[in-house]
Design an enzyme around this catalytic site. Structure first.
Site, short mmCIF file in Angstrom:
data_model
loop_
_atom_site.label_atom_id
_atom_site.label_comp_id
_atom_site.label_asym_id
_atom_site.label_seq_id
_atom_site.Cartn_x
_atom_site.Cartn_y
_atom_site.Cartn_z
N HIS A 186 -70.57 34.39 9.41
CA HIS A 186 -71.31 33.80 8.64
C HIS A 186 -71.93 34.87 7.70
O HIS A 186 -72.56 36.02 8.29
CB HIS A 186 -72.74 33.21 9.31
CG HIS A 186 -72.42 31.83 9.35
ND1 HIS A 186 -74.42 32.07 8.39
CD2 HIS A 186 -72.55 31.03 9.24
CE1 HIS A 186 -74.45 30.80 7.69
NE2 HIS A 186 -73.67 30.36 8.20
N ASP B 164 -75.08 37.03 16.77
CA ASP B 164 -75.36 36.20 15.99
C ASP B 164 -74.64 35.45 17.12
O ASP B 164 -73.34 34.75 17.26
CB ASP B 164 -74.90 36.13 14.52
CG ASP B 164 -74.62 34.52 14.28
OD1 ASP B 164 -74.67 33.18 14.93
OD2 ASP B 164 -74.22 34.65 13.13
N GLN C 118 -73.01 30.07 17.28
CA GLN C 118 -71.69 29.11 18.02
C GLN C 118 -72.07 29.50 19.37
O GLN C 118 -70.58 28.07 19.62
CB GLN C 118 -70.58 29.44 17.58
CG GLN C 118 -71.04 29.04 15.58
CD GLN C 118 -70.72 27.87 14.97
OE1 GLN C 118 -70.98 26.78 16.78
NE2 GLN C 118 -71.40 27.16 14.47
N LYS D 102 -77.98 23.44 16.27
CA LYS D 102 -76.35 22.34 16.89
C LYS D 102 -76.19 22.54 17.72
O LYS D 102 -75.02 23.06 18.75
CB LYS D 102 -75.75 24.35 16.08
CG LYS D 102 -75.63 24.80 15.09
CD LYS D 102 -74.73 26.09 14.61
CE LYS D 102 -75.30 26.62 13.61
NZ LYS D 102 -74.88 25.69 12.40
N CYS E 276 -69.96 29.08 4.99
CA CYS E 276 -70.27 30.18 4.76
C CYS E 276 -69.66 31.82 5.50
O CYS E 276 -70.52 32.31 5.84
CB CYS E 276 -72.16 29.85 5.26
SG CYS E 276 -72.99 28.86 4.63
C1 LIG Z 1 -72.24 31.79 13.62
C2 LIG Z 1 -73.09 31.50 12.62
N1 LIG Z 1 -74.33 32.26 12.08
C3 LIG Z 1 -75.19 31.94 12.10
C4 LIG Z 1 -75.29 30.28 11.07
C5 LIG Z 1 -77.12 29.83 10.41
O1 LIG Z 1 -77.21 29.00 10.89
P1 LIG Z 1 -78.54 28.43 10.06
O2 LIG Z 1 -78.69 27.72 9.03
O3 LIG Z 1 -79.33 27.34 11.56
O4 LIG Z 1 -79.96 29.44 10.20
C6 LIG Z 1 -74.11 29.57 11.33
C7 LIG Z 1 -74.19 28.35 11.47
O5 LIG Z 1 -74.37 27.19 10.66
C8 LIG Z 1 -73.22 29.92 12.49
O6 LIG Z 1 -72.55 28.91 12.38
#
Ligand SMILES: Cc1ncc(COP(=O)(O)O)c(C=O)c1O
Lengths: 164, 420
Positions: free
Chosen positions: B133, B210, B213, B236, B376
């Site tokens: 992401h 990270d 998910q 999430k 993203c």
């Molecule tokens: C794998 C992953 N990393 C990072 C994010 C970013 O999450 P957030 O916008 O809550 O910081 C997301 C979701 O958008 C994601 O799916």
């Protein structure tokens, strides 16, 4: 389905399936590439100007577009409308199109200015899609401004390209 | 142990509403953000109605209650991810901030007199992957720009898996940090984190995961994962927006310089310098999202009560059903593992001749909420040779009927846009 069909007018689908004036052509005075960062839709636009009765006229507008039906159809309709037109008239159409897109479906579009582009009125009810419809117009405006500048500074070079 | 989906759905008030002129909502966008159960909404309301006060600094009963609720949430979350030491749990606003916290702390260690293993120099390398992401790419690009370190990455193959053949070349004694996702938000791929972490540690590098998910599906045991840092995001996993978590091993949190400076993160302040509170408070500057942390505590309670094994079994069954239904559609290409085994519940696909924006618009017209675009993860889409995709993502409250509606909607999109 009814609301959806108000957005996906037959004329939009027609342009999507059979886009007009597609492909990048020579010669051109400026080229720009614009991207919609939320979905990755891309358009590259070239503008060629000529003088006619002392005012700049769009000799050609050529493009390469990757994206959804709305962004593809919009750039096709736009090119068909403005090729051969004086820059001032095309600018007026682009202002009217922007106004239409910001209208949340409430505007009575000026068909004499917009021609087939009035078909996009339904898009203005979907905030997420307005950028799609505007992508080509915004890129064209940018390319035209650069082309007008480039004419003041002599013939174009690759330096006119927008770096992304 | 099986999940009573009808009962679960009653916990989520939003699932009762209709959209687009009376259509029942089929919410297939939980990888983007999940819906919230009544239990979480009520925890927020109760906090604001009964216990609201600032924490750690109010010398009254409400302040005590608010502090106990906030710190209590930290303990629940620690247990949820498999640690007994809640001081290893730092609250952030989301996983993006958790990752940036680590990146900026490393940057601060580099420019100040930080501990050796946190300092970067020219020639050092940070390794990420092509399936990240943007939240786990851009902070490292910025850190490399600030420190002169070099960014390298694992490629993704056409099957949507990391190309591990290059691991030996990528991870070397120059590597200082490996940052990767546990589970891809696009492909559903679950990465072999422990295996990569072992290699990284052998090379003397730190490992950041990270887990945005994976934690929502109860897939987190920080003890056995082998990572040094794990970030995830509350919204999430049935929790509120505005709250996320960074977990890190205690001794690392002690060595790390602060990220944001301000109230509550200090021990003593003079005019020209300060000393800092012990972790986790060293990293929690300013008034935190208190109610949201309490809400996240309620969310992990909720998931725990439903039963994580039951949630995973239900999701697995849904994914299998969805992959089978989608495989029937001509011209549909699944990005990522085509089988349900060892895969998460984000399912992205392309459809010949129909752009994802148009697919999702048609689905939306039928009340089906999915996501369209690059989610993203632009470099990942580029690597797979696609401009954008449509993503359906499944969670505990989704049903077979919703998956069937998805498949029917995609068929309709094909007809609508494919005709001439
Ligand atoms: C794998 C992953 N990393 C990072 C994010 C970013 O999450 P957030 O916008 O809550 O910081 C997301 C979701 O958008 C994601 O799916």
């Amino acid at each position: 389905m009814q609301q959806l069909e108000s957005m996906y007018q037959e004329i939009i689908l027609e342009h999507y399936r059979r886009p007009l004036h597609a492909g990048l052509r020579e010669p051109f005075d400026a080229e720009v590439r614009h991207v919609n960062p939320t979905c990755g839709d891309e358009v590259t636009i070239r503008v060629a100007l000529k003088d006619s009765s002392g005012q700049p006229v769009l000799a050609d507008v050529s493009y390469e577009a990757l994206g959804c039906s709305i962004s593809q159809a919009s750039v096709s309709v736009m090119a068909d409308m403005i090729i051969g037109e004086p820059v001032t008239e095309a600018m007026a159409a682009s202002e009217e199109f922007l106004r239409l897109m910001q209208s949340k479906g409430e505007a009575e579009p000026d068909e004499s200015l917009l021609g087939d582009a009035v078909a996009f009125a339904g898009v203005s009810k979907y905030p997420a899609r307005i950028k799609c419809a505007l992508l080509g117009w915004m890129a064209w405006k940018d390319a035209t401004a650069r082309a007008l500048n480039a004419r003041d500074d002599g013939p174009h070079s690759d330096g006119d390209r927008e770096q992304l | 142990m099986s999940l009573d989906v009808a009962r679960i759905r009653k916990d989520f008030p939003i699932l009762d509403r209709t959209v687009r002129g009376g259509r029942p909502l089929a919410y297939l966008d939980s990888a983007n953000t999940s819906q919230k159960p009544r239990q979480v909404i009520e925890a927020l309301t109760e906090f604001y109605e009964r216990h609201n006060a600032n924490i750690h600094r109010a010398t009254h009963e409400l302040g005590e209650e608010a502090t106990a609720a906030y710190e209590g949430a930290r303990i629940k979350i620690a247990q949820f991810i498999g640690t007994t030491d809640e001081t290893e749990v730092v609250f952030t606003k989301n996983v993006t901030e958790a990752i940036n916290l680590v990146a900026y702390s490393i940057g601060n260690a580099t420019s100040g007199a930080g501990a050796g293993r946190l300092r970067l120099a020219e020639g050092d390398e940070i390794v990420i992957t092509e399936m990240e992401h943007h939240s786990n790419i851009v902070p490292w690009q910025l850190l490399c720009a600030r420190t002169g370190a070099r960014l390298r990455w694992f490629n993704v193959n056409q099957g949507g898996l990391l190309d591990l053949a290059r691991a030996g070349d990528l991870i070397s004694d120059k590597t200082r940090l490996v940052a990767l996702s546990h589970q891809s938000n696009v492909l559903g791929t679950i990465n072999p984190v422990s295996q990569i972490a072992e290699r990284a540690h052998a090379a003397g590098a730190l490992v950041l995961v990270d887990a945005a998910q994976s934690v929502p599906h109860g897939l987190m045991d920080v003890g056995s994962l082998g990572a040094d840092f794990v970030g995830f995001t509350g919204h999430k996993m049935c929790g509120p927006t505005g709250i996320g978590v960074l977990w890190a091993r205690r001794e690392l949190l002690e060595e790390m310089p602060p990220f944001l400076g301000g109230g509550e993160m200090i021990e003593t302040v003079w005019m020209d310098r300060s000393t800092y509170a012990p972790p986790p408070h060293k990293f929690e500057a300013g008034t935190m999202p208190i109610a949201q942390a309490v809400g996240l505590g309620a969310a992990v309670d909720y998931l725990g009560e439903v039963g994580l094994e039951a949630v995973r079994a239900h999701e697995h069954d849904l994914v299998r059903h969805a992959l089978a239904a989608l495989a029937e559609i001509d011209g549909l290409r699944i990005l990522g593992p085509p089988r349900a085994e060892g895969r998460g519940s984000a399912i992205s696909f392309t459809l010949d001749g129909v752009h994802p924006h148009d697919v999702s618009q048609l689905l939306d017209d039928r009340g089906i909420a999915v996501r369209a675009g690059h989610h993203c993860a632009w470099p990942l889409h580029r690597a797979l040779g696609v401009q954008a995709s449509t993503r359906a993502s499944l969670y505990l409250y989704n049903t077979h009927d919703e998956v069937d509606a998805l498949a029917a909607g995609i068929q309709q999109a094909k007809q609508f846009f494919g005709g001439s």
